[in-house]
Design a protein around this motif. Structure first.
Motif, PDB file in Angstrom:
ATOM      1  N   GLY A 107      22.191  -1.617 -43.555  1.00 16.09           N
ATOM      2  CA  GLY A 107      20.983  -1.764 -42.766  1.00 16.09           C
ATOM      3  C   GLY A 107      20.762  -0.500 -41.943  1.00 16.09           C
ATOM      4  N   THR A 108      19.497  -0.123 -41.748  1.00 16.65           N
ATOM      5  CA  THR A 108      19.201   1.163 -41.113  1.00 16.65           C
ATOM      6  C   THR A 108      18.127   1.025 -40.046  1.00 16.65           C
ATOM      7  OG1 THR A 108      17.677   1.632 -42.950  1.00 16.65           O
ATOM      8  CG2 THR A 108      19.893   2.580 -43.083  1.00 16.65           C
ATOM      9  N   VAL A 109      18.381   1.664 -38.899  1.00 19.23           N
ATOM     10  CA  VAL A 109      17.404   1.750 -37.813  1.00 19.23           C
ATOM     11  C   VAL A 109      17.224   3.233 -37.496  1.00 19.23           C
ATOM     12  CG1 VAL A 109      16.782   1.075 -35.469  1.00 19.23           C
ATOM     13  CG2 VAL A 109      18.239  -0.432 -36.864  1.00 19.23           C
ATOM     14  N   LEU A 110      15.990   3.710 -37.546  1.00 19.46           N
ATOM     15  CA  LEU A 110      15.679   5.100 -37.241  1.00 19.46           C
ATOM     16  C   LEU A 110      14.656   5.139 -36.116  1.00 19.46           C
ATOM     17  CD1 LEU A 110      15.972   8.135 -37.995  1.00 19.46           C
ATOM     18  CD2 LEU A 110      13.965   7.827 -39.455  1.00 19.46           C
ATOM     19  N   SER A 111      14.989   5.857 -35.043  1.00 15.86           N
ATOM     20  CA  SER A 111      14.061   6.042 -33.931  1.00 15.86           C
ATOM     21  C   SER A 111      13.440   7.436 -34.025  1.00 15.86           C
ATOM     22  CB  SER A 111      14.791   5.895 -32.585  1.00 15.86           C
ATOM     23  OG  SER A 111      15.390   4.627 -32.469  1.00 15.86           O
ATOM     24  N   LEU A 112      12.154   7.524 -33.759  1.00 18.09           N
ATOM     25  CA  LEU A 112      11.451   8.803 -33.739  1.00 18.09           C
ATOM     26  C   LEU A 112      11.438   9.317 -32.307  1.00 18.09           C
ATOM     27  CD1 LEU A 112       8.410   7.991 -36.067  1.00 18.09           C
ATOM     28  CD2 LEU A 112      10.688   8.845 -36.695  1.00 18.09           C
ATOM     29  N   ILE A 152       9.241   3.528 -32.852  1.00 22.34           N
ATOM     30  CA  ILE A 152       8.310   4.566 -32.417  1.00 22.34           C
ATOM     31  C   ILE A 152       8.671   4.948 -30.988  1.00 22.34           C
ATOM     32  CG2 ILE A 152       5.871   5.111 -32.015  1.00 22.34           C
ATOM     33  CD1 ILE A 152       5.392   2.733 -34.130  1.00 22.34           C
ATOM     34  N   GLY A 153       9.362   6.079 -30.867  1.00 20.29           N
ATOM     35  CA  GLY A 153       9.886   6.520 -29.590  1.00 20.29           C
ATOM     36  C   GLY A 153      11.381   6.325 -29.521  1.00 20.29           C
ATOM     37  N   ASN A 154      12.013   7.103 -28.655  1.00 22.58           N
ATOM     38  CA  ASN A 154      13.445   6.944 -28.408  1.00 22.58           C
ATOM     39  C   ASN A 154      13.660   6.471 -26.972  1.00 22.58           C
ATOM     40  OD1 ASN A 154      16.323   7.247 -28.969  1.00 22.58           O
ATOM     41  ND2 ASN A 154      16.224   9.009 -27.603  1.00 22.58           N
ATOM     42  N   GLU A 155      13.454   7.349 -26.009  1.00 26.37           N
ATOM     43  CA  GLU A 155      13.487   6.975 -24.589  1.00 26.37           C
ATOM     44  C   GLU A 155      12.318   7.677 -23.897  1.00 26.37           C
ATOM     45  OE1 GLU A 155      17.369   7.949 -23.102  1.00 26.37           O
ATOM     46  OE2 GLU A 155      18.282   6.142 -23.942  1.00 26.37           O
ATOM     47  N   PRO A 156      11.113   7.174 -24.078  1.00 28.44           N
ATOM     48  CA  PRO A 156       9.925   7.904 -23.608  1.00 28.44           C
ATOM     49  C   PRO A 156       9.902   8.166 -22.114  1.00 28.44           C
ATOM     50  CG  PRO A 156       9.372   5.660 -24.266  1.00 28.44           C
ATOM     51  CD  PRO A 156      10.756   5.921 -24.755  1.00 28.44           C
ATOM     52  N   PHE A 157      10.525   7.305 -21.328  1.00 28.62           N
ATOM     53  CA  PHE A 157      10.480   7.497 -19.882  1.00 28.62           C
ATOM     54  C   PHE A 157      11.545   8.482 -19.404  1.00 28.62           C
ATOM     55  CE2 PHE A 157       8.096   3.703 -20.608  1.00 28.62           C
ATOM     56  CZ  PHE A 157       7.076   3.772 -19.678  1.00 28.62           C
ATOM     57  N   PHE A 172      -0.468   8.402 -25.366  1.00 26.23           N
ATOM     58  CA  PHE A 172       0.214   9.152 -26.423  1.00 26.23           C
ATOM     59  C   PHE A 172       0.936   8.212 -27.390  1.00 26.23           C
ATOM     60  CE2 PHE A 172       4.159  11.020 -28.056  1.00 26.23           C
ATOM     61  CZ  PHE A 172       3.643  12.068 -28.796  1.00 26.23           C
ATOM     62  N   TYR A 173       1.778   7.336 -26.861  1.00 22.89           N
ATOM     63  CA  TYR A 173       2.588   6.488 -27.741  1.00 22.89           C
ATOM     64  C   TYR A 173       1.749   5.438 -28.460  1.00 22.89           C
ATOM     65  CZ  TYR A 173       6.992   8.660 -26.521  1.00 22.89           C
ATOM     66  OH  TYR A 173       8.021   9.565 -26.398  1.00 22.89           O
ATOM     67  N   GLU A 174       0.697   4.968 -27.852  1.00 21.27           N
ATOM     68  CA  GLU A 174      -0.188   4.041 -28.553  1.00 21.27           C
ATOM     69  C   GLU A 174      -0.897   4.736 -29.706  1.00 21.27           C
ATOM     70  OE1 GLU A 174      -2.702   2.217 -25.604  1.00 21.27           O
ATOM     71  OE2 GLU A 174      -0.979   1.477 -24.466  1.00 21.27           O
ATOM     72  N   THR A 175      -1.282   5.998 -29.504  1.00 22.90           N
ATOM     73  CA  THR A 175      -1.912   6.757 -30.584  1.00 22.90           C
ATOM     74  C   THR A 175      -0.943   6.962 -31.741  1.00 22.90           C
ATOM     75  OG1 THR A 175      -3.377   7.903 -29.030  1.00 22.90           O
ATOM     76  CG2 THR A 175      -3.029   8.947 -31.171  1.00 22.90           C
ATOM     77  N   VAL A 176       0.294   7.315 -31.427  1.00 23.29           N
ATOM     78  CA  VAL A 176       1.298   7.473 -32.484  1.00 23.29           C
ATOM     79  C   VAL A 176       1.521   6.149 -33.209  1.00 23.29           C
ATOM     80  CG1 VAL A 176       3.710   8.008 -32.964  1.00 23.29           C
ATOM     81  CG2 VAL A 176       2.435   9.406 -31.332  1.00 23.29           C
ATOM     82  N   ALA A 177       1.641   5.059 -32.457  1.00 19.82           N
ATOM     83  CA  ALA A 177       1.881   3.754 -33.072  1.00 19.82           C
ATOM     84  C   ALA A 177       0.744   3.365 -34.003  1.00 19.82           C
ATOM     85  CB  ALA A 177       2.067   2.692 -31.988  1.00 19.82           C
ATOM     86  N   MET A 198       8.701  -0.619 -30.903  1.00 18.05           N
ATOM     87  CA  MET A 198       8.427   0.423 -29.916  1.00 18.05           C
ATOM     88  C   MET A 198       9.656   0.592 -29.037  1.00 18.05           C
ATOM     89  SD  MET A 198       5.169   1.466 -30.276  1.00 18.05           S
ATOM     90  CE  MET A 198       4.618   2.089 -28.681  1.00 18.05           C
ATOM     91  N   GLY A 199       9.970   1.843 -28.700  1.00 21.86           N
ATOM     92  CA  GLY A 199      11.178   1.996 -27.900  1.00 21.86           C
ATOM     93  C   GLY A 199      11.230   3.315 -27.169  1.00 21.86           C
ATOM     94  N   ALA A 200      12.241   3.360 -26.342  1.00 21.49           N
ATOM     95  CA  ALA A 200      13.035   2.272 -25.771  1.00 21.49           C
ATOM     96  C   ALA A 200      12.903   2.367 -24.260  1.00 21.49           C
ATOM     97  CB  ALA A 200      14.505   2.376 -26.164  1.00 21.49           C
ATOM     98  N   LEU A 201      13.090   1.237 -23.591  1.00 20.54           N
ATOM     99  CA  LEU A 201      12.943   1.148 -22.137  1.00 20.54           C
ATOM    100  C   LEU A 201      14.308   1.242 -21.468  1.00 20.54           C
ATOM    101  CD1 LEU A 201      10.314  -1.735 -22.007  1.00 20.54           C
ATOM    102  CD2 LEU A 201       9.904   0.739 -21.996  1.00 20.54           C
ATOM    103  N   ASN A 202      14.383   2.061 -20.408  1.00 22.24           N
ATOM    104  CA  ASN A 202      15.640   2.305 -19.690  1.00 22.24           C
ATOM    105  C   ASN A 202      15.593   1.762 -18.268  1.00 22.24           C
ATOM    106  OD1 ASN A 202      15.069   4.816 -21.583  1.00 22.24           O
ATOM    107  ND2 ASN A 202      17.279   4.648 -21.407  1.00 22.24           N
ATOM    108  N   ARG A 203      16.760   1.453 -17.727  1.00 21.52           N
ATOM    109  CA  ARG A 203      17.007   1.126 -16.318  1.00 21.52           C
ATOM    110  C   ARG A 203      16.012   0.109 -15.743  1.00 21.52           C
ATOM    111  NH1 ARG A 203      21.019   3.613 -13.582  1.00 21.52           N
ATOM    112  NH2 ARG A 203      20.961   1.554 -12.615  1.00 21.52           N
ATOM    113  N   LEU A 204      15.734  -0.914 -16.523  1.00 16.62           N
ATOM    114  CA  LEU A 204      14.882  -1.993 -16.011  1.00 16.62           C
ATOM    115  C   LEU A 204      15.619  -2.875 -15.015  1.00 16.62           C
ATOM    116  CD1 LEU A 204      12.936  -3.081 -19.222  1.00 16.62           C
ATOM    117  CD2 LEU A 204      12.153  -1.603 -17.352  1.00 16.62           C
TER     118      LEU A 204
END
Length: 409
Positions: A107-112, A152-157, A172-177, A198-204
């Motif tokens: 199984g494979t997961v690839l983040s952009l 779509i995204g790695n750690e955008p914040f 930006f990220y909505e346009t890419v998505a 969509m990803g990823a969210l940090n330090r919530l």
């Protein structure tokens, strides 16, 4: 570097690993329709509560013997988008490796990953946006329909300037998505293997990070039928700090959506203990100064990797680490209890970024790793040394359907 009474001596080991190659030994640019290699697995468990081996940017270090030893049947890494400008995307180490693993039925997961921390966030319709989408268009034909999950995204914040963490980031990220969704619809519409997150969210766990921009991020995920869910990265200072991620994210997703946790760890807890004194019994047994600090012992291990038993003794004699050695097992139990986990990923292998410029303030990512080639000597069979405590729980929490693949002890 810390001086010790009995210096460690690195063991020179040159044993061959056998028929299953490392990713680095495979030939980049191989034909996409090549025959699945011998030794390939049957299909792993679907993306429903599975645990993946996470390699981040270092997929080139993937070794199938190590995956087998840990019973790993899923892998995760990220592709840094400017690399799409360097030639054939399929020949890059990251993409070649993840496609090779897919052909072997992992199984494979690839983040952009869009590294925008030093530049203005591209606005929709701008030349900068067009350049980013052109990179996306180089990657999608190679991976769509081949990887299981595309994030779509790695750690955008983290990978943006603080002044751009506004609606500019959302735009930006909505346009890419939307661009990725349109491509998938046009080229992989019928029973497409590749799911989108969509990803990823940090330090919530920190209320200050639950901003209107994060709220809009989750609203977009919820309102977009083609998006299967959201990725979170709970790198936290305590076990209890993971739950706020789930409490915040899950109510904002559609009932049919799931979450990824492609990275999670106690790294900020480890960091608090880098200047702690080491255990007296460890210092005496292995010849370290009585006033040596944790970070100094790790520095010594980086300079001259320890035998496996010495590394195990170092961490098992550290109460702050020993008390948390089942974090991986316990957190996977908590993730699965939600009924909403698709894939979690745990740091699988130390890399050069983790050990470079080591010092008391360096973030100790290397303490997370299942395999520890930069601080532990190779095993007699040539396999990389292991991080203390993680591999047994990594094996044990694999889904029952994956046990058929076995493990090397």
């Amino acid at each position: 570097m810390l001086s010790r009474l009995v210096p460690a001596t690195a063991m020179a080991v040159g044993l061959a690993l056998g028929a299953m190659p490392t990713a680095a030994s495979a030939q980049p640019g191989a034909a996409q329709d090549r025959v699945v290699p011998s030794g390939a697995m049957s299909r792993p468990h679907p993306a429903d509560g599975v645990l993946a081996a996470n390699f981040n940017q270092d997929l080139g270090s993937l070794d199938y013997h190590e995956l087998q030893a840990a019973r790993a049947t899923w892998i995760r890494g990220f592709f840094t988008m400017p690399d799409a400008d360097k030639g054939d995307v399929a020949a890059t180490t990251t993409i070649h490796t993840i496609l090779d693993a897919s052909r072997r039925n992992y199984g494979t997961v690839l983040s952009l990953k869009f590294p925008l921390a030093q530049t203005e966030m591209p606005a929709p319709g701008s030349a900068a946006m067009a350049a980013e989408l052109a990179r996306v268009d180089k990657v999608l034909p190679v991976v769509m329909g081949r990887v299981d999950i595309l994030t779509i995204g790695n750690e955008p914040f983290n990978e943006s300037r603080p002044q751009d963490r506004t609606e500019a980031l959302n735009n930006f990220y909505e346009t890419v998505a939307e661009h990725v969704i349109a491509y998938r619809r046009a080229h992989c519409a019928s029973n497409c293997k590749t799911q989108l997150y969509m990803g990823a969210l940090n330090r919530l766990d920190l209320p200050a990070n639950r901003t209107p921009v994060v709220e809009r991020w989750l609203q977009f995920v919820n309102a977009t039928p083609e998006i299967q869910g959201v990725d979170i990265h709970p790198h936290v200072p305590s076990r209890e700090a993971v739950q706020p991620f789930l409490d915040y994210v899950l109510p904002r997703l559609r009932p049919d959506q799931k979450f990824l946790a492609t990275e999670f760890s106690l790294v900020w807890y480890w960091q608090r203990h880098m200047t702690d004194p080491i255990a007296p019994e460890f210092a005496q047994r292995y010849g370290f100064a009585a006033d040596a600090k944790v970070w100094q012992v790790i520095e010594a291990a980086i300079a001259h990797p320890f035998p496996q038993q010495e590394w195990n003794d170092f961490l098992s004699s550290s109460p702050w680490y020993e008390s948390q050695k089942h974090f991986l097992r316990d957190q996977m139990t908590a993730f699965r209890a939600t009924g909403r986990l698709a894939v979690a990923g745990y740091g699988f292998r130390q890399d050069t970024v983790m050990e470079q410029n080591w010092g008391p303030d360096k973030v100790p990512w290397l303490l997370n790793s299942v395999f520890a080639p930069y601080t532990v000597q190779p095993a007699p069979n040539g396999q990389a040394g292991r991080g203390y405590a993680w591999i047994d729980d990594f094996r044990d929490v694999q889904r029952p359907a994956d046990d058929q693949h076995g493990a090397e002890k």
